[in-house]
Enzyme design. Sequence first.
Site, short mmCIF file in Angstrom:
data_model
loop_
_atom_site.label_atom_id
_atom_site.label_comp_id
_atom_site.label_asym_id
_atom_site.label_seq_id
_atom_site.Cartn_x
_atom_site.Cartn_y
_atom_site.Cartn_z
N ALA A 1 -2.89 -7.03 2.55
CA ALA A 1 -1.86 -6.51 3.46
C ALA A 1 -0.64 -7.39 3.26
CB ALA A 1 -2.33 -6.56 4.91
N GLU A 2 0.52 -6.77 3.00
CA GLU A 2 1.67 -7.57 2.58
C GLU A 2 2.21 -8.48 3.69
OE1 GLU A 2 1.54 -4.25 2.65
OE2 GLU A 2 3.44 -3.33 3.25
N ASN A 3 1.77 -8.27 4.93
CA ASN A 3 2.18 -9.20 5.99
C ASN A 3 1.33 -10.47 5.98
OD1 ASN A 3 0.12 -7.34 6.81
ND2 ASN A 3 0.31 -8.16 8.88
N SER B 1 3.03 -13.99 0.15
CA SER B 1 2.47 -12.66 -0.05
C SER B 1 3.25 -11.89 -1.12
CB SER B 1 2.50 -11.87 1.26
OG SER B 1 1.97 -10.58 1.07
N ASN C 1 -3.48 -2.98 -2.72
CA ASN C 1 -2.65 -2.83 -1.52
C ASN C 1 -2.53 -1.34 -1.20
OD1 ASN C 1 -0.06 -2.30 -0.01
ND2 ASN C 1 -0.09 -4.52 0.09
#
Lengths: 218, 218
Positions: free
Chosen positions: A45-47, A87, A22
């Site tokens: 991607a943390e979204n 996530s 990340n």
Amino acid sequence: MDKRELIAKRIAKELKDGDVVNLGIGMPTMVANYIPEDVHVMLEAENGIMGVGPNASQEEESLNCIDAGGNYVTTVKGASYFDSAFSFSLIRGGHVDVTVLGALEVDEEGNVANWMIPGKKVPGMGGAMDLVVGAKKVILAMEHVSKNGAPKILRRCRLPLTATKVAKTIVTDMAVIDVVPNKGLVLKEIAPGFTLEDVQNQTEAHLIVSPNLKVMEV
Amino acid sequence: MKSKLLSAKEAVEKVKDGDAIMVGGFLAGGHPEHLVNALLETNSAKDLTVISNDTGTKDLSIFQLVKSGRVKRIFASYIGSNPETGRLMMSGEAEVKLFPQGTLAEKIRSGGAGLGGVLTPVGLGTIVEEGKEKLEIQGKEYLLEMPLKANVAFIKADKADEAGNLIIRGSSRNFNIVMATAADYVIAEVNEIVPIGEIEPNHVNVPGVLVNAIVKVG
């Protein structure tokens, strides 16, 4: 070489084939440009994307494919999408190998401050706290000193913390430093053009010089 | 069965003074732009609590909502993209509570899942732990984060059938899925509506039983 480019290039060498990575907003995102061709990583991607690809062309732009900085991106072959709860299960659950983030301050214990300056800037922590606690390895991408020349690698962080004892490796425009638990900060590499004295002078924390100290190569 | 298909104006009538509303989306991705606009233009409910990952960006309707003076509390993770939220926090015009992004997702998930909260290591040793109970489980310390629920959730999907089964594409899933479980009344803004049976069950991201109203836009 530009400072930020140097830092991003050096961090790219830390990534291993098969890593789930990340990258934070800003300088950390630049790391993706320098990953060696024979090292295949999955960028998270943390979204909600596993397998972020290059930025989207104008024709490819879609609000259904943005990264955590809001940039239009593409996905690589084998990518997947998921929601935020999932996530962060990945992130906290130790399924992310490496996270690369910027930092305002780091200290001898590996404590990190990167999300607020009281009374000045309170943008919120976003996913940073979860990432530094959950990822197996935390790499900090930071300029060695602040814009006005003040050290950012400190004995003890002064700003509100993002998390305690989480930083593993610090990469700056002057040095590569490892945080060794119960020991302190071990200076491993010095960037070309700097001496050991230069680095220590710009660092408030005590640096333990590695017996294998070498010149930073990118 | 009563039709779930409503106009945006009809759907947002559900929002009353003092309500907590969840708004899905991550920056502009998966943000229910038209529902928030309808709330601004056709409903005068005030003293609202807004629960949103980031409270959007300047060009989104949620920015105008935050600015409208009708919001007294905000729960978010990142507000750097909406300077108005930061201004309200600094001036004290609204109470703004910031949570790590994964914690915010889990607070909502536990609210919707009938749990009494979640235990997370994220936030330990930081100002996030202030006022929260700490528990030791199997030798490790955790913060107790309480569940979060809302009166109404505004979520965004790509496609719905008339029963409210939703397909949400790509990175737009973000908070839209988990929020559908955690509010008394769930309104989905969708680009397309198809008859029941047209969506393959394997492709459903949010089961229609969770969705009370469907609003088609565009």
